[in-house]
Write an enzyme that holds these catalytic residues in place. Structure first.
Site, PDB file in Angstrom:
ATOM      1  CG  HIS A 124      -1.978  -1.011   1.235  1.00 20.06           C
ATOM      2  ND1 HIS A 124      -2.822  -1.227   0.166  1.00 20.06           N
ATOM      3  CD2 HIS A 124      -2.321  -1.930   2.188  1.00 20.06           C
ATOM      4  CE1 HIS A 124      -3.647  -2.225   0.461  1.00 20.06           C
ATOM      5  NE2 HIS A 124      -3.365  -2.671   1.671  1.00 20.06           N
ATOM      6  CG  ASP A 161      -2.939  -8.354   0.750  1.00 22.08           C
ATOM      7  OD1 ASP A 161      -2.178  -8.630   1.688  1.00 22.08           O
ATOM      8  OD2 ASP A 161      -3.961  -7.657   0.894  1.00 22.08           O
ATOM      9  CG  HIS A 163      -6.720  -5.286   1.913  1.00 22.89           C
ATOM     10  ND1 HIS A 163      -6.204  -6.198   2.813  1.00 22.89           N
ATOM     11  CD2 HIS A 163      -7.893  -4.847   2.435  1.00 22.89           C
ATOM     12  CE1 HIS A 163      -7.033  -6.306   3.850  1.00 22.89           C
ATOM     13  NE2 HIS A 163      -8.063  -5.501   3.640  1.00 22.89           N
ATOM     14  CG  ASP A 245      -5.001 -10.095   3.481  1.00 25.06           C
ATOM     15  OD1 ASP A 245      -4.649 -10.578   2.382  1.00 25.06           O
ATOM     16  OD2 ASP A 245      -4.766  -8.920   3.802  1.00 25.06           O
TER      17      ASP A 245
END
Length: 308
Positions: A124, A161, A163, A245
């Protein structure tokens, strides 16, 4: 041979009580990887990245400011969820340095592939902004190492991931020598990652997955979209943002993957690496916040690397 890069400082980065990105995540993975099944792993101490390596991806002023703000005691917030503690500067440097060193070793042919068991995560982190638990963008820094230090012409990054890897996309979208693919739950933090976002050169591939999507949906998306694009790109190195995740037990999202799904995609990527990249794969830890599911999933991922 598969190398495992890690460092004790990555256990000392402390976001505070109750924070989901905790040292227990890495402890769970390392405990798994010390089991007899992984005895053939070549353990490596992650070196610190240099400012010059990090500044290929981030603004130098941002890098220097982050390191200057590392507290001697207590914690400093970079945003409402990304924190610096006294050990965070070294941990962030070692997390980025692990990927650079793994890239160096894999390209030199000293090992076939590598997994970097490090934190803080990175995908991120944008050019001049920490966010989403991430300080420096470890995977992008490793890709930049491959391109700048080793002269590679095509590097593919797959981010599975849950996200969207917004920071990696920001860095990659202006480059013709990088293919960036992100599969992620959508909508979900950070709110980016629409399939319409392809970048000016068409080298960005976003694969949004609806909440509740399971392993079959994930595998179909990989089979239909991600793997053909990597095959077409013919990369000289494959990098993986290995966030776990998307597992069904993870508390921060609503996908329904199992550990075996992470092992499967790792095996498929390894086949493409064998075809185009002399088997060269480097993966680094991103998310995953249920420690039991995280350890099982990381174990499946590493076993697939070892079997390649």
């Amino acid at each position: 041979m598969t190398a495992l890069y890690t460092h004790p400082s990555c256990l000392e980065h402390d976001n505070g009580a109750g924070h989901p990105e905790s040292p227990e995540r890495l402890r769970a993975i390392l405990a798994e990887l010390k089991k007899p099944d992984y005895a053939a792993l070549a353990w490596r101490e992650a070196p610190p990245a240099s400012i010059e390596q990090i500044a290929r991806v981030h603004e130098r002023a941002y890098v220097e400011d982050v390191l200057r703000r590392v507290p001697k005691e207590g914690r400093v917030a970079l945003d409402n969820e990304t924190v610096l503690s006294p050990a965070s500067g070294e941990a962030a440097l070692r997390a980025a340095g692990a990927v650079c060193a793994a890239v160096d070793e894999v390209i030199a042919g000293e090992v076939k592939n590598a997994f970097c068991a490090v934190r803080p995560p990175g995908h991120h982190a944008e050019r001049a902004e920490a966010m989403g638990f991430c300080i420096f963008n470890n995977i992008a820094i490793g890709a930049a190492q491959a391109l700048a230090a080793h002269g590679l012409r095509r590097v593919a990054i797959l981010d599975f991931d849950v996200h969207h890897g917004n920071g990696t996309e920001e860095w990659a979208k202006g480059r013709r020598d990088v293919l960036f693919i992100s599969s992620h739950q959508y909508p979900l933090y950070p709110g980016s990652g629409s399939a319409r976002d392809t970048g000016p050169f068409g080298n960005i591939v976003n694969i949004p997955l609806v909440p509740g999507a399971d392993g079959a949906g994930f595998r179909a998306a990989m089979h239909d979209v991600a793997l053909p694009r990597i095959d077409e790109f013919a990369p000289e190195l494959i990098l993986i943002s290995a966030g776990f995740d998307a597992h069904r037990l993870d508390p921060l999202a609503q996908l329904e993957l199992e550990a075996a799904d992470f092992g499967w995609i790792t095996g498929e990527l390894s086949k493409l690496a064998a075809r185009y990249a002399k088997g060269r794969v480097v993966a680094t830890l991103e998310g995953g916040y249920d420690c039991e599911a995280l350890a099982e999933s990381a174990g499946a991922h590493v076993r697939a690397l070892m079997a390649a």
